[in-house]
Write a protein that holds these residues in place. Structure first.
Motif, PDB file in Angstrom:
ATOM      1  N   GLU A 228      -3.114  -1.932  -6.329  1.00 28.79           N
ATOM      2  CA  GLU A 228      -3.308  -3.374  -6.329  1.00 28.79           C
ATOM      3  C   GLU A 228      -2.039  -4.052  -6.818  1.00 28.79           C
ATOM      4  O   GLU A 228      -1.459  -3.650  -7.826  1.00 28.79           O
ATOM      5  CB  GLU A 228      -4.487  -3.754  -7.229  1.00 28.79           C
ATOM      6  N   LEU A 229      -1.607  -5.085  -6.093  1.00 29.08           N
ATOM      7  CA  LEU A 229      -0.443  -5.851  -6.509  1.00 29.08           C
ATOM      8  C   LEU A 229      -0.841  -6.826  -7.612  1.00 29.08           C
ATOM      9  O   LEU A 229      -1.956  -7.357  -7.617  1.00 29.08           O
ATOM     10  CB  LEU A 229       0.155  -6.598  -5.321  1.00 29.08           C
ATOM     11  N   LEU A 230       0.085  -7.050  -8.540  1.00 28.00           N
ATOM     12  CA  LEU A 230      -0.224  -7.850  -9.716  1.00 28.00           C
ATOM     13  C   LEU A 230      -0.230  -9.346  -9.425  1.00 28.00           C
ATOM     14  O   LEU A 230      -0.960 -10.102 -10.050  1.00 28.00           O
ATOM     15  CB  LEU A 230       0.785  -7.543 -10.831  1.00 28.00           C
ATOM     16  N   GLU A 231       0.613  -9.787  -8.491  1.00 28.96           N
ATOM     17  CA  GLU A 231       0.780 -11.213  -8.274  1.00 28.96           C
ATOM     18  C   GLU A 231       0.111 -11.692  -6.983  1.00 28.96           C
ATOM     19  O   GLU A 231       0.439 -12.754  -6.456  1.00 28.96           O
ATOM     20  CB  GLU A 231       2.267 -11.556  -8.272  1.00 28.96           C
ATOM     21  N   SER A 232      -0.799 -10.896  -6.454  1.00 29.78           N
ATOM     22  CA  SER A 232      -1.564 -11.293  -5.276  1.00 29.78           C
ATOM     23  C   SER A 232      -2.878 -10.524  -5.289  1.00 29.78           C
ATOM     24  O   SER A 232      -3.125  -9.694  -6.150  1.00 29.78           O
ATOM     25  CB  SER A 232      -0.779 -11.001  -3.994  1.00 29.78           C
ATOM     26  N   THR A 233      -3.710 -10.802  -4.303  1.00 27.81           N
ATOM     27  CA  THR A 233      -4.994 -10.103  -4.213  1.00 27.81           C
ATOM     28  C   THR A 233      -4.906  -8.887  -3.305  1.00 27.81           C
ATOM     29  O   THR A 233      -5.925  -8.254  -3.026  1.00 27.81           O
ATOM     30  CB  THR A 233      -6.071 -11.058  -3.683  1.00 27.81           C
ATOM     31  N   ALA A 234      -3.710  -8.568  -2.840  1.00 31.84           N
ATOM     32  CA  ALA A 234      -3.550  -7.452  -1.914  1.00 31.84           C
ATOM     33  C   ALA A 234      -3.872  -6.127  -2.597  1.00 31.84           C
ATOM     34  O   ALA A 234      -3.550  -5.914  -3.771  1.00 31.84           O
ATOM     35  CB  ALA A 234      -2.121  -7.418  -1.370  1.00 31.84           C
ATOM     36  N   ALA A 235      -4.544  -5.251  -1.867  1.00 31.60           N
ATOM     37  CA  ALA A 235      -4.873  -3.908  -2.362  1.00 31.60           C
ATOM     38  C   ALA A 235      -4.924  -2.973  -1.165  1.00 31.60           C
ATOM     39  O   ALA A 235      -5.293  -3.376  -0.059  1.00 31.60           O
ATOM     40  CB  ALA A 235      -6.203  -3.907  -3.097  1.00 31.60           C
ATOM     41  N   TYR A 236      -4.550  -1.730  -1.374  1.00 31.44           N
ATOM     42  CA  TYR A 236      -4.545  -0.764  -0.277  1.00 31.44           C
ATOM     43  C   TYR A 236      -4.631   0.641  -0.850  1.00 31.44           C
ATOM     44  O   TYR A 236      -4.384   0.873  -2.038  1.00 31.44           O
ATOM     45  CB  TYR A 236      -3.285  -0.915   0.575  1.00 31.44           C
ATOM     46  N   ASP A 237      -4.981   1.586  -0.002  1.00 27.39           N
ATOM     47  CA  ASP A 237      -5.020   2.993  -0.384  1.00 27.39           C
ATOM     48  C   ASP A 237      -3.667   3.629  -0.105  1.00 27.39           C
ATOM     49  O   ASP A 237      -3.173   3.578   1.028  1.00 27.39           O
ATOM     50  CB  ASP A 237      -6.107   3.746   0.392  1.00 27.39           C
ATOM     51  N   GLY A 238      -3.076   4.209  -1.123  1.00 24.75           N
ATOM     52  CA  GLY A 238      -1.808   4.899  -0.951  1.00 24.75           C
ATOM     53  C   GLY A 238      -1.926   6.339  -1.397  1.00 24.75           C
ATOM     54  O   GLY A 238      -2.915   6.746  -2.019  1.00 24.75           O
ATOM     55  N   ASP A 239      -0.925   7.121  -1.074  1.00 26.59           N
ATOM     56  CA  ASP A 239      -0.903   8.509  -1.523  1.00 26.59           C
ATOM     57  C   ASP A 239      -0.568   8.562  -3.010  1.00 26.59           C
ATOM     58  O   ASP A 239       0.132   7.686  -3.528  1.00 26.59           O
ATOM     59  CB  ASP A 239       0.145   9.310  -0.739  1.00 26.59           C
ATOM     60  N   PRO A 240      -1.055   9.584  -3.707  1.00 30.87           N
ATOM     61  CA  PRO A 240      -0.620   9.783  -5.096  1.00 30.87           C
ATOM     62  C   PRO A 240       0.900   9.910  -5.159  1.00 30.87           C
ATOM     63  O   PRO A 240       1.559  10.211  -4.158  1.00 30.87           O
ATOM     64  CB  PRO A 240      -1.317  11.088  -5.492  1.00 30.87           C
ATOM     65  N   LYS A 241       1.454   9.668  -6.339  1.00 26.44           N
ATOM     66  CA  LYS A 241       2.905   9.672  -6.488  1.00 26.44           C
ATOM     67  C   LYS A 241       3.527  11.013  -6.124  1.00 26.44           C
ATOM     68  O   LYS A 241       4.647  11.072  -5.617  1.00 26.44           O
ATOM     69  CB  LYS A 241       3.285   9.297  -7.929  1.00 26.44           C
ATOM     70  N   THR A 242       2.833  12.101  -6.387  1.00 30.31           N
ATOM     71  CA  THR A 242       3.352  13.431  -6.094  1.00 30.31           C
ATOM     72  C   THR A 242       2.285  14.239  -5.360  1.00 30.31           C
ATOM     73  O   THR A 242       1.106  13.885  -5.344  1.00 30.31           O
ATOM     74  CB  THR A 242       3.751  14.177  -7.378  1.00 30.31           C
TER      75      THR A 242
END
Length: 375
Positions: A228-242
């Protein structure tokens, strides 16, 4: 008329000062950024340029006049490895913490300037974490400038400036986990248990799908991380960092019935955790619900991330090795990877059972009876 030299050109200006110029490796004629009082000074400057070109260390002074702000935003825009969340954080830090440097040319960002900026930032009201993040970003930008031959060396040389030494995190007891769980809304109770007993992060919990739960095997598979982005309502599924973040964790037996009940009463068609309108659960909503629950339980010193830290500590008390912990929590490093070699099949299930034993025989002897999905 200027007298031709073996390398470069020197001509006397009407002012009486001397101007030095040379033909760069690109074939372009370039002039020294300043004029010289004496001809010998101009000759000395040309000799240094000639030596740098011969060594392959010459830097085009015109490129190094690009401002830090312009170059930093270009690097941020073009770096494929930077995700939306970190890009948002860096843009905010440029605005809030690096504003004093944005108009300086790259070559003007010297080690002294960096040291003075860092000292001033620490004296200000900015958080230590944000300042460390800003420094790491600046160091990355200047490393890129070195690789692209914009500057000769990285001026970010402050030891430890990019690190944040956090205080020791508190550890919740099994009974405190239950207290918070019983104080939170029923649809969030399983999230608390998964964080504490399975070691999942908040974004990993929000990203879980129904298909990620295998009740027969008693496991949860982490495949995505909800961002989730801090300065908007945008959210999405991403891969784990590693790659290590993609893992399958055995659910402790005392938690498994609660997960099963959650699937029957609170899960969505696809998502394990959903909002009231059926959309994917926002991590911020879970965080706010947790804050209210911990206050109700009188445990304001415990954060949601402390639940994960608690799970790691309790797993260690249950007999998990370092390699077991790295595997269970999705940590990744070269050292940990070597230790994965002695983790045998079934070890994670043994740890999960030991966690239930710890919960049942520790200071939460009535744990299985007290856990409920209904208020």
């Amino acid at each position: 008329m200027a007298k031709r030299r073996q390398f470069g050109y020197i001509r006397k200006l009407p002012s009486g000062r001397y101007q030095a110029s040379f033909t760069a490796p690109s074939g372009e004629r370039q002039t020294a950024p300043e004029t010289f009082r004496a001809k010998t000074d101009a000759s000395r400057w040309l000799a240094l340029v000639e030596a740098d070109i011969a060594r392959g260390t010459w830097i085009d002074q015109r490129s190094s006049m690009v401002t830090f702000g312009v170059y930093a935003r270009a690097v941020l825009r073009d770096s494929a490895e930077i995700g939306p969340r970190w890009r948002e954080t860096c843009e905010r830090n440029i605005r809030l913490h690096l504003s004093a440097l944005v108009d300086l040319p790259l070559r003007g960002v010297t080690p002294t300037v960096v040291r003075e900026w860092h000292a001033e930032a620490l004296r200000g009201k900015g958080g230590r974490t944000a300042i460390a993040q800003a420094y790491r970003f600046m160091r990355m930008v200047m490393n890129t400038a070195v690789r692209e031959e914009m500057i000769a060396r990285n001026p970010c040389q402050l030891p430890g400036a990019g690190l944040v030494r956090a205080a020791e995190r508190p550890i919740a007891t099994p009974s405190q986990i239950i207290a918070v769980m019983e104080a939170i809304f029923p649809k969030y109770r399983t999230a608390v248990l998964i964080a504490a007993w399975c070691g999942l992060r908040r974004g990993e919990i929000a990203g879980l799908r129904v298909a990620d739960v295998d009740l027969g095997a008693g496991t949860i598979s982490v495949r995505k991380n909800r961002i989730e982005l801090l300065e908007s309502t945008a959210a999405y599924d991403g891969d784990p960092k590693t790659e290590a973040g993609k893992r399958t964790v055995t659910i402790p037996p005392h938690v498994l019935p609660i997960v099963k009940m959650h699937l029957a009463e609170h899960a969505g068609a696809e998502r394990l955790f959903v909002s009231r309108d059926g959309t994917p659960l926002r991590g911020h909503a879970l965080y706010q619900a947790f804050r209210r629950a911990r206050q109700k339980a009188g445990l304001n010193h415990i954060t949601f991330h402390d639940l994960r830290h608690t799970g790691q500590t309790l797993a260690a008390q249950a007999g998990a090795t370092l390699a077991d912990l790295m595997l269970r929590l999705g940590h990744s490093s070269m050292v940990a990877a070597k230790r994965y070699l002695h983790v045998v099949d079934g070890r994670d299930a043994e740890i999960a059972k030991a966690l239930s034993d710890l919960a049942a025989h520790g200071n939460a002897a009535k744990l299985p009876k007290s856990i409920t999905m209904r208020s």
